[in-house]
Every structure is written in structure tokens, then in C-alpha cells.
Scaffold this active site. Structure first.
Site, PDB file in Angstrom:
ATOM      1  N   CYS A 131       0.812  -1.226   0.000  1.00  0.00           N
ATOM      2  CA  CYS A 131       0.000   0.000   0.000  1.00  0.00           C
ATOM      3  C   CYS A 131       0.845   1.276   0.000  1.00  0.00           C
ATOM      4  O   CYS A 131       0.536   2.235  -0.723  1.00  0.00           O
ATOM      5  CB  CYS A 131      -0.936   0.010   1.206  1.00  0.00           C
ATOM      6  SG  CYS A 131      -0.178  -0.569   2.725  1.00  0.00           S
ATOM      7  N   HIS A 251      -2.966   6.174   4.866  1.00  0.00           N
ATOM      8  CA  HIS A 251      -1.518   6.315   5.036  1.00  0.00           C
ATOM      9  C   HIS A 251      -1.084   7.686   4.513  1.00  0.00           C
ATOM     10  O   HIS A 251      -1.563   8.133   3.454  1.00  0.00           O
ATOM     11  CB  HIS A 251      -0.771   5.254   4.226  1.00  0.00           C
ATOM     12  CG  HIS A 251      -0.807   3.872   4.796  1.00  0.00           C
ATOM     13  ND1 HIS A 251      -1.450   3.543   5.969  1.00  0.00           N
ATOM     14  CD2 HIS A 251      -0.241   2.715   4.335  1.00  0.00           C
ATOM     15  CE1 HIS A 251      -1.283   2.240   6.204  1.00  0.00           C
ATOM     16  NE2 HIS A 251      -0.571   1.717   5.230  1.00  0.00           N
TER      17      HIS A 251
END
Ligand code: NAP
Ligand code: 3JN
Length: 350
Positions: A131, A251
């Protein structure tokens, strides 16, 4: 589900990523004729609703993949190692969300905005990158294409949902306990540590995945090696520091990069980012406009702001990159690969 459409299998359907896979397939109205949901024996028998229809989860076994066209795997590396070849052998195209095959030279590692042409080289298994890598390369690619790229130094601020459903629960329960003055013994984070676990609520843990001999963690090495592979730049200088924060989802990354060309301006970088596919520029310091994880949850795009030219290095820039780690970082990138396979005529219904 209709009579026509692909037979899709989701391996790890009951997990944090698997749940997002199902929501993404539903939202995209993906052409599904049959849906097979797979997990460990623990969750077999559980019923999950997909587009209003109940689907019963089954234990994942080699035979589960008979007749499957596309298998989306997110049940951990060991499950992918054991079952992805079984699925491919039975004619399914595997899109694997684990690190099991990412660095295998025979397996394309794909972010569609960056290297979708690599999909043509697949031999049954396609890897979905980590990711943190995905959102960074999506933002860097339009800049590389325009100005060249020499060096990337990244520090990440990663959400707990990247570490699975149990880590989300730990953040929630631990935060409540600490606010109420109660004790809470950390049990999950950092996930790959069998020695020690640390408090995540009101804290920052500079360890994601296990330590390698060179002092970097495996998460940091994933970012370094995967970036070079996806961008086809083995010579690119990349370093990463990955940190877990008490954020549920989304994130964030502080990215320093150096381009090859001289005299590139912030306006040039803005122009390239604002027209890049899958990237949204949110950068207006005068109005305090910049991306934040809380604003990105549930969105497929990669958000970029805080673009600055370095004060000492003419070719150096800083930027802040944020994305929903379970969507562009995992489920959406995988479903987007599946959609791209269809667009490119690389998958047929059996
Ligand atoms: P999670 O919430 O813990 O879910 C794990 C899933 O795997 C559950 O559905 C679980 O089923 C299933 N599973 C466990 N053991 C299994 C077995 N022996 N056979 C079949 N299924 C099994 O974890 P997650 O956050 O969804 O992540 C799952 C995996 O996805 C990770 O290990 C990682 O490899 C990958 N991932 C990738 C990224 C990325 O950066 N692209 C991000 C996060 C995760 P039960 O309900 O039966 O336990
Ligand atoms: O911690 C994160 O924010 C991302 C985690 C990803 C992850 C978690 C467990 C195992 C991975 C991954 O996809 O890199 C793996 C793995 O398959 O290695």
C-alpha cells in the site's frame, strides 16, 4: 449478480482487505456472474451479503478455484504461496495482494496508472504492490515522465488498518482504556514481532514488519524494491522509514525526490500532478488546504499537497502524499487491475 459475467473468487473475504474488495466490486458494478468467498476453516459457513444476495464463505482449498476466472487473494503470504499456483493451474488469473510474488521476475507488479503494459507479461499471477508503495509511485510517475527521477527519500505515517482487523480493534480498545485510566496490555502491534508489542494509542511506532540485517524493516525494503520494479528503474536511489501512527485508515507520506532536469518549478510540478490519472492535487497553503487521512477514507484517489522546492538542492522537491490504504493501497488497486485486464482483452469468461 447476473447470469453473465466473470466467476470471481475472493480469498480472505472476511478480512479487513477482503471486506473492502467486496465493497469495491459492488460499488464498481463489476461484471460478476458467480462469486466465491473463501477464508480459513474458522470463518467457513459465515454468510456475507453481496448486492443483496447472501453468499456463504467456504474454506479455501485447491478445488475451490475450479471454473474461477479471476481470484483476488488477501489472506497472507503463506496462503498465496500454497493456493495461488493451484488457482492459476486451474485457469484463474490471480491478483495477489501479498508480498509472496511481488519480487518474482516472472510476476508483473502493477499499479495501472504507472505500468499497466506489464500486465501483458503475466503467466497466471499478477502482484498488487504494498500500500505505501502504490500511493507513492502513483504520485511520482507523472513527475518522472516529465522531468526524470534520480532519488526518493520517504517517511511514512501509516494507519493501523494496514495491519489487519485485529490491529484496528486494538487501537480502539486501547484508546478507550487509556482515556478511562485503565491498563491495556498491547498484544498486536507491531504485528510481525513475536518478542514485544508496544502501545499504539497516543504513540508512534517506528517499526512496520520485521527487521532485516541491513537495519531497514521489511516494509521499508518492500517500498525500496517495489518502487524500482514498478518504475523499471533499478538504478533509482530510494530509502524509506516506515512508522505506524494511531490513525485508523489512510496512510500519509512525506516524500523528498530529486528530478533529472534543472529549473523545474513548483508550478510545473503542480501542473503535472493536477492532470495525472488517479491523483488529486490539494495544495493551497494560503487557505490551509492539504490532504489528511481523515478526508481520504472511502476515496480511490491519491491526494498530494505541501509541494515545496528544496532550499538547497535545485532538483529537489518535497511533497505530502495521502491515500486510503485499504482502497488504492489494496482493494481498489486490485479491482482496477481486474478492470484493466478486461479493457486490454487479457481475460475471458470461461
Ligand atoms: P485480516 O483482517 O487479518 O484478514 C485475514 C484474512 O485471511 C481473513 O479473511 C482470514 O480468514 C483469511 N485467512 C487466514 N488464514 C487463512 C487460511 N489458512 N486460508 C484461507 N484464508 C485465511 O488481514 P488483512 O488486513 O485483510 O490482510 C490480509 C493480507 O492482505 C495480509 O496478510 C497481506 O498479505 C495483504 N495486505 C496487503 C496490503 C497491501 O499493502 N497491498 C495491505 C494489507 C494487507 P478467517 O476469517 O477465517 O480468519
Ligand atoms: O502495515 C501496513 O500498513 C501494510 C501491511 C501490509 C502487509 C501486512 C502483512 C503482510 C503485507 C504486504 O502486503 O506487504 C504483508 C505481506 O504480504 O507481506
Amino acid at each position: 449478480m447476473s447470469n453473465k459475467g466473470f466467476h470471481i473468487a475472493v480469498v480472505g473475504a472476511t478480512g479487513a482487505v477482503g471486506q473492502q474488495m467486496l465493497e469495491t466490486l459492488e460499488k464498481r458494478d463489476f461484471p460478476i456472474g458467480k462469486l466465491t468467498l473463501l477464508s480459513s476453516a474458522r470463518s467457513a459457513g459465515k454468510v456475507i451479503a453481496y448486492k443483496g444476495e447472501d453468499v456463504t464463505v467456504q474454506e479455501a482449498k485447491p478445488e475451490s478455484f475450479e471454473g474461477v476466472d479471476i481470484a483476488l487473494f488477501s489472506a497472507g503470504g503463506s496462503i498465496s504461496k500454497a493456493l495461488a499456483p493451484e488457482a492459476a493451474k486451474r485457469g484463474a488469473i490471480v491478483i495477489d495482494n501479498t508480498s509472496a510474488y511481488r519480487m518474482d521476475p516472472e510476476v508483473p507488479l502493477v499499479v495501472p496508472e504507472v505500468n499497466k503494459e506489464d500486465l501483458r507479461l503475466h503467466k497466471g499471477i499478477i502482484a498488487n504492490p504494498n500500500c505505501s508503495t502504490i500511493q507513492m509511485v502513483a504520485a511520482l510517475e507523472p513527475l518522472r515522465a516529465a522531468y526524470g527521477l534520480k532519488k526518493v527519500l520517504v517517511s511514512t505515517y501509516q494507519a493501523v488498518s494496514g495491519a489487519g482487523a485485529k490491529a484496528i480493534e486494538e487501537l480502539n480498545e486501547q484508546t478507550k482504556a487509556l482515556v478511562n485510566g485503565e491498563d491495556y496490555e498491547p498484544q498486536i502491534l507491531p504485528v510481525s514481532s513475536d518478542k514485544k508489542h508496544y502501545q499504539i494509542a497516543f504513540n508512534a511506532i517506528p517499526q512496520i514488519d520485521k527487521f532485516e540485517e541491513n537495519g531497514f524493516t521489511f516494509e521499508e525494503m518492500k517500498m525500496i524494491n517495489e518502487t524500482k520494479k514498478i518504475m523499471h528503474m533499478p538504478e533509482l536511489h530510494v530509502a524509506a522509514t516506515c512508522v505506524r501512527l494511531p490513525v485508523a485508515t489512510g496512510h500519509s507520506e512525506s516524500v523528498y525526490f530529486e528530478v533529472e532536469e534543472s529549473n523545474v518549478t513548483v508550478a510545473d510540478v503542480h501542473e503535472k500532478l493536477s492532470s495525472a490519472p488517479g491523483v488529486v492535487l490539494e495544495d493551497n497553503p494560503a487557505e490551509q488546504i492539504y490532504p489528511m487521512p481523515a478526508n481520504c477514507v472511502g476515496k480511490n484517489d491519491v491526494f498530494v499537497g505541501r509541494v515545496r522546492k528544496d532550499l538547497d538542492e535545485d532538483k529537489g522537491f518535497h511533497m505530502w502524499v495521502v491515500s486510503d490504504n485499504l482502497l488504492k493501497g489494496a482493494a481498489w488497486n486490485s479491482v482496477q487491475i481486474a478492470e484493466t485486464l478486461i479493457e486490454m482483452g487479457l481475460v475471458q469468461e470461461k
